[in-house]
Write a protein that holds these residues in place. Structure first.
Motif, mmCIF file in Angstrom:
data_model
loop_
_atom_site.group_PDB
_atom_site.id
_atom_site.type_symbol
_atom_site.label_atom_id
_atom_site.label_comp_id
_atom_site.label_asym_id
_atom_site.label_seq_id
_atom_site.Cartn_x
_atom_site.Cartn_y
_atom_site.Cartn_z
ATOM 1 N N PHE A 1 0.834 -1.196 0.000
ATOM 2 C CA PHE A 1 0.000 0.000 0.000
ATOM 3 C C PHE A 1 0.869 1.246 0.000
ATOM 4 O O PHE A 1 1.945 1.270 0.608
ATOM 5 N N ARG A 2 0.378 2.286 -0.664
ATOM 6 C CA ARG A 2 1.003 3.609 -0.655
ATOM 7 C C ARG A 2 -0.117 4.640 -0.602
ATOM 8 O O ARG A 2 -1.237 4.383 -1.018
ATOM 9 N N LYS A 3 0.213 5.801 -0.081
ATOM 10 C CA LYS A 3 -0.754 6.893 0.014
ATOM 11 C C LYS A 3 -0.137 8.104 -0.675
ATOM 12 O O LYS A 3 1.022 8.455 -0.402
ATOM 13 N N ASP A 4 -0.908 8.735 -1.562
ATOM 14 C CA ASP A 4 -0.357 9.897 -2.266
ATOM 15 C C ASP A 4 -0.679 11.184 -1.513
ATOM 16 O O ASP A 4 -1.349 11.171 -0.465
ATOM 17 N N ALA A 5 -0.208 12.302 -2.047
ATOM 18 C CA ALA A 5 -0.353 13.603 -1.385
ATOM 19 C C ALA A 5 -1.810 14.014 -1.230
ATOM 20 O O ALA A 5 -2.156 14.778 -0.329
ATOM 21 N N ASP A 6 -2.695 13.496 -2.090
ATOM 22 C CA ASP A 6 -4.125 13.822 -2.009
ATOM 23 C C ASP A 6 -4.884 12.900 -1.067
ATOM 24 O O ASP A 6 -6.096 13.007 -0.927
ATOM 25 N N GLY A 7 -4.187 11.933 -0.459
ATOM 26 C CA GLY A 7 -4.841 11.013 0.469
ATOM 27 C C GLY A 7 -5.358 9.749 -0.196
ATOM 28 O O GLY A 7 -5.913 8.885 0.478
ATOM 29 N N GLN A 8 -5.211 9.618 -1.520
ATOM 30 C CA GLN A 8 -5.649 8.411 -2.234
ATOM 31 C C GLN A 8 -4.731 7.252 -1.872
ATOM 32 O O GLN A 8 -3.513 7.375 -1.910
ATOM 33 N N LEU A 9 -5.337 6.129 -1.513
ATOM 34 C CA LEU A 9 -4.587 4.922 -1.201
ATOM 35 C C LEU A 9 -4.412 4.117 -2.482
ATOM 36 O O LEU A 9 -5.357 3.977 -3.272
ATOM 37 N N TRP A 10 -3.201 3.607 -2.714
ATOM 38 C CA TRP A 10 -2.883 2.787 -3.873
ATOM 39 C C TRP A 10 -2.427 1.430 -3.380
ATOM 40 O O TRP A 10 -1.836 1.320 -2.317
ATOM 41 N N SER A 11 -2.703 0.372 -4.162
ATOM 42 C CA SER A 11 -2.262 -0.964 -3.763
ATOM 43 C C SER A 11 -1.792 -1.758 -4.976
ATOM 44 O O SER A 11 -2.160 -1.466 -6.115
ATOM 45 N N THR A 12 -0.978 -2.752 -4.679
ATOM 46 C CA THR A 12 -0.542 -3.709 -5.688
ATOM 47 C C THR A 12 -0.272 -5.031 -4.998
ATOM 48 O O THR A 12 0.070 -5.063 -3.821
ATOM 49 N N SER A 13 -0.441 -6.107 -5.732
ATOM 50 C CA SER A 13 -0.128 -7.411 -5.156
ATOM 51 C C SER A 13 1.026 -8.059 -5.898
ATOM 52 O O SER A 13 1.443 -9.148 -5.555
ATOM 53 N N GLU A 14 1.533 -7.389 -6.909
ATOM 54 C CA GLU A 14 2.638 -7.951 -7.688
ATOM 55 C C GLU A 14 3.957 -7.802 -6.943
ATOM 56 O O GLU A 14 4.555 -8.764 -6.533
ATOM 57 N N SER A 15 4.425 -6.591 -6.808
ATOM 58 C CA SER A 15 5.653 -6.284 -6.084
ATOM 59 C C SER A 15 5.623 -4.797 -5.778
ATOM 60 O O SER A 15 4.750 -4.073 -6.271
ATOM 61 N N ALA A 16 6.580 -4.334 -5.011
ATOM 62 C CA ALA A 16 6.604 -2.911 -4.677
ATOM 63 C C ALA A 16 6.822 -2.051 -5.923
ATOM 64 O O ALA A 16 6.581 -0.849 -5.896
ATOM 65 N N ASP A 17 7.231 -2.665 -7.024
ATOM 66 C CA ASP A 17 7.432 -1.934 -8.272
ATOM 67 C C ASP A 17 6.132 -1.738 -9.053
ATOM 68 O O ASP A 17 6.115 -1.069 -10.072
ATOM 69 N N GLY A 18 5.041 -2.333 -8.596
ATOM 70 C CA GLY A 18 3.749 -2.146 -9.249
ATOM 71 C C GLY A 18 3.438 -3.279 -10.198
ATOM 72 O O GLY A 18 4.081 -4.299 -10.164
ATOM 73 N N PRO A 19 2.406 -3.119 -11.011
ATOM 74 C CA PRO A 19 1.624 -1.906 -11.241
ATOM 75 C C PRO A 19 0.731 -1.577 -10.058
ATOM 76 O O PRO A 19 0.264 -2.466 -9.354
ATOM 77 N N TRP A 20 0.477 -0.287 -9.871
ATOM 78 C CA TRP A 20 -0.307 0.209 -8.754
ATOM 79 C C TRP A 20 -1.704 0.584 -9.218
ATOM 80 O O TRP A 20 -1.884 1.113 -10.307
ATOM 81 N N TYR A 21 -2.693 0.307 -8.366
ATOM 82 C CA TYR A 21 -4.095 0.599 -8.667
ATOM 83 C C TYR A 21 -4.696 1.406 -7.520
ATOM 84 O O TYR A 21 -4.352 1.168 -6.356
ATOM 85 N N PRO A 22 -5.616 2.305 -7.822
ATOM 86 C CA PRO A 22 -6.290 3.021 -6.727
ATOM 87 C C PRO A 22 -7.064 2.015 -5.874
ATOM 88 O O PRO A 22 -7.734 1.138 -6.407
ATOM 89 N N PHE A 23 -6.937 2.107 -4.560
ATOM 90 C CA PHE A 23 -7.667 1.219 -3.665
ATOM 91 C C PHE A 23 -9.010 1.855 -3.348
ATOM 92 O O PHE A 23 -9.083 3.005 -2.919
ATOM 93 N N ASN A 24 -10.071 1.105 -3.559
ATOM 94 C CA ASN A 24 -11.425 1.596 -3.345
ATOM 95 C C ASN A 24 -11.900 1.189 -1.949
ATOM 96 O O ASN A 24 -12.287 0.046 -1.726
ATOM 97 N N LYS A 25 -11.886 2.135 -1.022
ATOM 98 C CA LYS A 25 -12.312 1.851 0.361
ATOM 99 C C LYS A 25 -13.791 1.502 0.444
ATOM 100 O O LYS A 25 -14.229 0.902 1.422
#
Length: 182
Positions: A132-156
């Protein structure tokens, strides 16, 4: 006629001759259109201004919540660390535990069971982690591949309070003739 021109048969019979260059250009245009569509999906490489959320944030966000998947399927993250999942389409159950690492990875250790021919199959124990990562706007991103991504917006909005899969889980466990679920 030059070899650059060919007549082709379409679904309604012969079509007008087309130049080889025109066919190649058409193929290239399709390839470019496909790659443009692929590059506009919701996945993105990790952004420079993102940071790992605190592990406590992920614990609070997932504990005693169900993450809905599709058509009555989903996974439940018990406050005590138990993890249950049901996939109604595949007629499979996941059983195990979940935890959050100090590196803010949400992990599950689980065994899946499913209907196979005239019996029930049990898979190997697997560990899967999501980053998981959080951007400056507060959007949470997630990936299950590796820390290199690909990253997807996490829908709470896919998380709901309580165990929303218990009925489906119990019903499928009975159907699969699993008397005791750990």
């Amino acid at each position: 006629m030059s070899s650059d021109f060919t007549a082709t048969n379409g679904p309604c019979g012969p079509t007008a001759p087309t130049s080889r260059a025109r066919r190649v250009a058409s193929i290239l245009a399709v390839c470019l259109a496909i790659s443009a569509c692929e590059s506009t999906t919701d996945q993105t490489p990790i952004l420079a201004d993102t940071m790992k959320p605190a592990p406590e944030t992920l614990l609070r966000m997932f504990a005693n919540r169900t993450e809905g998947w599709d058509r009555g399927s989903g996974s439940y993250y018990g406050a005590d660390g138990t993890w249950r999942a049901v996939n109604t389409t595949e007629q499979s159950l996941g059983l195990g535990r979940w935890y959050v690492t100090t590196q803010s990875k949400l992990c599950t250790e689980s065994i899946w069971r499913w209907r196979q021919d005239f019996g029930t199959e049990t898979g190997e124990k697997t560990t899967r982690c999501r980053y998981f990562r959080k951007d400056a706007d507060g959007q949470l991103w997630s990936t299950s591949e590796s820390a290199d991504g690909p990253w997807y917006p996490f829908n709470k909005d896919r998380l709901s309070r309580g165990n929303q899969i218990s009925t489906g889980f119990t019903r499928l466990a009975r159907y699969l003739e699993i008397a005791k679920t750990p």
